[in-house]
Write a protein that holds these residues in place. Structure first.
Motif, PDB file in Angstrom:
ATOM      1  N   GLN A  11       0.825  -1.218   0.000  1.00 18.45           N
ATOM      2  CA  GLN A  11       0.000   0.000   0.000  1.00 18.45           C
ATOM      3  C   GLN A  11       0.859   1.267   0.000  1.00 18.45           C
ATOM      4  O   GLN A  11       0.487   2.265  -0.615  1.00 18.45           O
ATOM      5  CB  GLN A  11      -0.943  -0.001   1.209  1.00 18.45           C
ATOM      6  CG  GLN A  11      -1.992  -1.087   1.088  1.00 18.45           C
ATOM      7  CD  GLN A  11      -3.161  -0.845   2.001  1.00 18.45           C
ATOM      8  OE1 GLN A  11      -3.664   0.281   2.106  1.00 18.45           O
ATOM      9  NE2 GLN A  11      -3.602  -1.894   2.659  1.00 18.45           N
ATOM     10  N   ILE A  12       2.006   1.231   0.665  1.00 21.86           N
ATOM     11  CA  ILE A  12       2.895   2.402   0.686  1.00 21.86           C
ATOM     12  C   ILE A  12       3.226   2.835  -0.743  1.00 21.86           C
ATOM     13  O   ILE A  12       3.206   4.023  -1.059  1.00 21.86           O
ATOM     14  CB  ILE A  12       4.183   2.114   1.497  1.00 21.86           C
ATOM     15  CG1 ILE A  12       3.847   1.915   2.986  1.00 21.86           C
ATOM     16  CG2 ILE A  12       5.189   3.252   1.325  1.00 21.86           C
ATOM     17  CD1 ILE A  12       4.997   1.365   3.827  1.00 21.86           C
ATOM     18  N   VAL A  13       3.481   1.869  -1.627  1.00 23.54           N
ATOM     19  CA  VAL A  13       3.871   2.209  -3.004  1.00 23.54           C
ATOM     20  C   VAL A  13       2.730   2.824  -3.814  1.00 23.54           C
ATOM     21  O   VAL A  13       2.968   3.348  -4.898  1.00 23.54           O
ATOM     22  CB  VAL A  13       4.455   0.993  -3.763  1.00 23.54           C
ATOM     23  CG1 VAL A  13       5.713   0.499  -3.082  1.00 23.54           C
ATOM     24  CG2 VAL A  13       3.437  -0.126  -3.897  1.00 23.54           C
ATOM     25  N   LEU A  15      -1.603  10.307  -0.377  1.00 28.29           N
ATOM     26  CA  LEU A  15      -2.122   9.360   0.610  1.00 28.29           C
ATOM     27  C   LEU A  15      -3.620   9.554   0.793  1.00 28.29           C
ATOM     28  O   LEU A  15      -4.395   8.599   0.776  1.00 28.29           O
ATOM     29  CB  LEU A  15      -1.398   9.529   1.948  1.00 28.29           C
ATOM     30  CG  LEU A  15      -2.000   8.751   3.133  1.00 28.29           C
ATOM     31  CD1 LEU A  15      -1.886   7.242   2.927  1.00 28.29           C
ATOM     32  CD2 LEU A  15      -1.326   9.168   4.438  1.00 28.29           C
ATOM     33  N   LYS A  16      -4.035  10.797   0.963  1.00 30.47           N
ATOM     34  CA  LYS A  16      -5.451  11.110   1.172  1.00 30.47           C
ATOM     35  C   LYS A  16      -6.290  10.620  -0.010  1.00 30.47           C
ATOM     36  O   LYS A  16      -7.306   9.948   0.170  1.00 30.47           O
ATOM     37  CB  LYS A  16      -5.624  12.613   1.394  1.00 30.47           C
ATOM     38  CG  LYS A  16      -7.044  13.063   1.670  1.00 30.47           C
ATOM     39  CD  LYS A  16      -7.065  14.549   1.990  1.00 30.47           C
ATOM     40  CE  LYS A  16      -8.469  15.126   2.044  1.00 30.47           C
ATOM     41  NZ  LYS A  16      -9.261  14.618   3.154  1.00 30.47           N
ATOM     42  N   VAL A  17      -5.855  10.936  -1.226  1.00 29.57           N
ATOM     43  CA  VAL A  17      -6.574  10.500  -2.424  1.00 29.57           C
ATOM     44  C   VAL A  17      -6.636   8.975  -2.487  1.00 29.57           C
ATOM     45  O   VAL A  17      -7.701   8.391  -2.728  1.00 29.57           O
ATOM     46  CB  VAL A  17      -5.909  11.074  -3.703  1.00 29.57           C
ATOM     47  CG1 VAL A  17      -6.453  10.418  -4.956  1.00 29.57           C
ATOM     48  CG2 VAL A  17      -6.101  12.586  -3.759  1.00 29.57           C
ATOM     49  N   TYR A  18      -5.507   8.318  -2.239  1.00 29.03           N
ATOM     50  CA  TYR A  18      -5.451   6.852  -2.287  1.00 29.03           C
ATOM     51  C   TYR A  18      -6.391   6.220  -1.269  1.00 29.03           C
ATOM     52  O   TYR A  18      -7.191   5.339  -1.593  1.00 29.03           O
ATOM     53  CB  TYR A  18      -4.014   6.354  -2.075  1.00 29.03           C
ATOM     54  CG  TYR A  18      -3.940   4.880  -1.825  1.00 29.03           C
ATOM     55  CD1 TYR A  18      -4.289   3.971  -2.811  1.00 29.03           C
ATOM     56  CD2 TYR A  18      -3.554   4.380  -0.581  1.00 29.03           C
ATOM     57  CE1 TYR A  18      -4.255   2.606  -2.578  1.00 29.03           C
ATOM     58  CE2 TYR A  18      -3.516   3.025  -0.338  1.00 29.03           C
ATOM     59  CZ  TYR A  18      -3.871   2.131  -1.342  1.00 29.03           C
ATOM     60  OH  TYR A  18      -3.845   0.781  -1.093  1.00 29.03           O
ATOM     61  N   VAL A  19      -6.306   6.655  -0.017  1.00 26.12           N
ATOM     62  CA  VAL A  19      -7.075   6.024   1.049  1.00 26.12           C
ATOM     63  C   VAL A  19      -8.572   6.303   0.909  1.00 26.12           C
ATOM     64  O   VAL A  19      -9.399   5.461   1.225  1.00 26.12           O
ATOM     65  CB  VAL A  19      -6.555   6.458   2.435  1.00 26.12           C
ATOM     66  CG1 VAL A  19      -7.419   5.938   3.549  1.00 26.12           C
ATOM     67  CG2 VAL A  19      -5.123   5.961   2.635  1.00 26.12           C
ATOM     68  N   GLU A  20      -8.917   7.479   0.407  1.00 29.16           N
ATOM     69  CA  GLU A  20     -10.332   7.828   0.278  1.00 29.16           C
ATOM     70  C   GLU A  20     -10.988   7.211  -0.964  1.00 29.16           C
ATOM     71  O   GLU A  20     -12.205   7.189  -1.064  1.00 29.16           O
ATOM     72  CB  GLU A  20     -10.508   9.348   0.249  1.00 29.16           C
ATOM     73  CG  GLU A  20     -10.221   9.998   1.586  1.00 29.16           C
ATOM     74  CD  GLU A  20     -10.396  11.505   1.583  1.00 29.16           C
ATOM     75  OE1 GLU A  20     -10.534  12.101   0.488  1.00 29.16           O
ATOM     76  OE2 GLU A  20     -10.378  12.082   2.682  1.00 29.16           O
ATOM     77  N   ALA A  21     -10.171   6.688  -1.882  1.00 25.37           N
ATOM     78  CA  ALA A  21     -10.722   6.125  -3.115  1.00 25.37           C
ATOM     79  C   ALA A  21     -11.503   4.837  -2.871  1.00 25.37           C
ATOM     80  O   ALA A  21     -11.234   4.097  -1.960  1.00 25.37           O
ATOM     81  CB  ALA A  21      -9.600   5.857  -4.120  1.00 25.37           C
TER      82      ALA A  21
END
Length: 145
Positions: free
Chosen positions: A29-31, A139-145
């Motif tokens: 997930q970090i990547v 990070l915000k965009v990724y996690v909220e997707a």
């Protein structure tokens, strides 16, 4: 402490704490938001490596892990070297529930203690100010997707 010793950023992410924690502590997930390579041994004394094809690989040592609430590590400011006194800064993530989301606070400090000329330390700080702005937005965009 000078204004170039510390970076602080706080944001609210519309996702549960467990989801945000996974995004900052699991290499797959970090990547998705921070570089293009990650390796993590999630325990105090564990090794962490972040990689960017254009910048190289940066080593880190985990200092503290409090599952779903706190992660602290020291990472190098130069690609390809091991963490030592004088070449690493300290990064601390703190996560807390906020409504149905998560308040994430990031603090990176220790730039003044780096064993480099003042102008080099200031440049490393400036690079990371911009870097964290960009990466935490991702990070915000990724996690909220």
């Amino acid at each position: 402490m000078s204004s170039t010793d510390r970076i602080e950023r706080e944001l609210v992410i519309d996702a549960p704490v467990e989801r945000v924690w996974a995004a900052i502590t699991e290499s797959d997930q970090i990547v998705k938001w921070l570089g293009d390579f990650a390796e993590i041994d999630l325990k105090p004394g564990g090794r962490l490596v972040f990689g960017w094809s254009e910048h190289g690989r940066f080593n880190a040592v985990i200092d503290e892990v409090e599952p779903t609430s706190r992660l602290v590590y020291r990472w190098t400011t130069e690609s390809g070297v091991e963490v030592t006194d004088g070449n690493a800064t300290r990064v601390e993530y703190t996560l807390a529930p906020e409504g149905s989301g998560t308040r994430l606070r990031l603090v990176e400090n220790g730039f003044d203690a780096l064993a480099f000329a003042p102008e080099v330390r200031a440049a490393k700080h400036a690079d990371n100010v911009g870097g964290w702005q960009s990466e935490l937005d991702e990070l915000k965009v990724y996690v909220e997707a």
